[in-house]
Design an enzyme around this catalytic site. Sequence first.
Site, PDB file in Angstrom:
ATOM      1  N   CYS A 106      -1.741 -78.685  49.621  1.00  0.00           N
ATOM      2  CA  CYS A 106      -2.029 -77.271  50.027  1.00  0.00           C
ATOM      3  C   CYS A 106      -3.156 -76.985  49.054  1.00  0.00           C
ATOM      4  O   CYS A 106      -4.364 -76.451  49.434  1.00  0.00           O
ATOM      5  CB  CYS A 106      -1.035 -76.391  50.285  1.00  0.00           C
ATOM      6  SG  CYS A 106      -0.285 -75.803  48.928  1.00  0.00           S
ATOM      7  N   HIS A 159       2.320 -72.015  48.948  1.00  0.00           N
ATOM      8  CA  HIS A 159       1.552 -72.465  49.829  1.00  0.00           C
ATOM      9  C   HIS A 159       0.322 -71.675  49.927  1.00  0.00           C
ATOM     10  O   HIS A 159       0.434 -70.500  49.786  1.00  0.00           O
ATOM     11  CB  HIS A 159       2.259 -72.578  51.294  1.00  0.00           C
ATOM     12  CG  HIS A 159       1.559 -73.441  52.179  1.00  0.00           C
ATOM     13  ND1 HIS A 159       1.313 -74.638  52.109  1.00  0.00           N
ATOM     14  CD2 HIS A 159       1.036 -73.195  53.301  1.00  0.00           C
ATOM     15  CE1 HIS A 159       0.763 -75.372  52.909  1.00  0.00           C
ATOM     16  NE2 HIS A 159       0.470 -74.111  53.878  1.00  0.00           N
ATOM     17  N   HIS A 177      -5.374 -75.131  56.478  1.00  0.00           N
ATOM     18  CA  HIS A 177      -4.456 -75.559  55.502  1.00  0.00           C
ATOM     19  C   HIS A 177      -4.112 -76.972  55.505  1.00  0.00           C
ATOM     20  O   HIS A 177      -4.161 -77.687  56.381  1.00  0.00           O
ATOM     21  CB  HIS A 177      -3.486 -74.528  55.159  1.00  0.00           C
ATOM     22  CG  HIS A 177      -2.378 -74.814  56.203  1.00  0.00           C
ATOM     23  ND1 HIS A 177      -1.196 -74.902  56.292  1.00  0.00           N
ATOM     24  CD2 HIS A 177      -2.533 -74.444  57.744  1.00  0.00           C
ATOM     25  CE1 HIS A 177      -0.454 -74.890  57.496  1.00  0.00           C
ATOM     26  NE2 HIS A 177      -1.255 -74.695  58.297  1.00  0.00           N
TER      27      HIS A 177
END
Length: 206
Positions: A106, A159, A177
């Site tokens: 990510c 994240h 993402h």
Amino acid sequence: MNLRNLLTLIIISAGVMCGSAQTISTKHAHRAAHQQQLANAKLRMDKNVIQDFIKNDIERREDAVANPDKLSSESVAMINDLLSEAKNHLGKRYRSGAKGPNAFDCSGFSSYVYRQFGYSLGASSRDQFNQGEPVDKNKLRAGDLVFFTGRNRNRGVGHVGIVVSADNDKGTFKFIHASTSQGIKVDSSDGYYTHRYLGARRLITE
């Protein structure tokens, strides 16, 4: 040549010389007047340019005060290009620690995309959470970084994604993402339950 003729010749010559001198003097006067007209025209033009510049600058400053979050046309173009770059990687696989361009995690994905436009982001989502300016959830715009917990929703930042679009009236947004299960994809915040939203950061501010 008698005296009368000599005097006549002298008078005629003097008249010719005087006429020539007057002609030259007249030409000089015309030229000087023309140059002055050009100078005046240039001065008026310069004044108009300066006045227009001042007027435009005042309008720009007033608009900036009235719309503090408004972006310049250059920044809008950059964000559009940034999102196009991000979408070029849709479907690429997720791999822990990968920084692209064939696979990403990510933070590797967000840092890779932003690096193409001169921005240097930290190596982890936690590092990136400390960069840029904090943004309220109801003021998000395309290009902002959004942060979530990892799969353990009780822990800190784990994240990161990039906002594609935002509906600030509803408080929802779409983001691109690196998903651990499906690689690079676009998700919607109102259907994203595996991670808890923690906040957003803005790097492109003007």
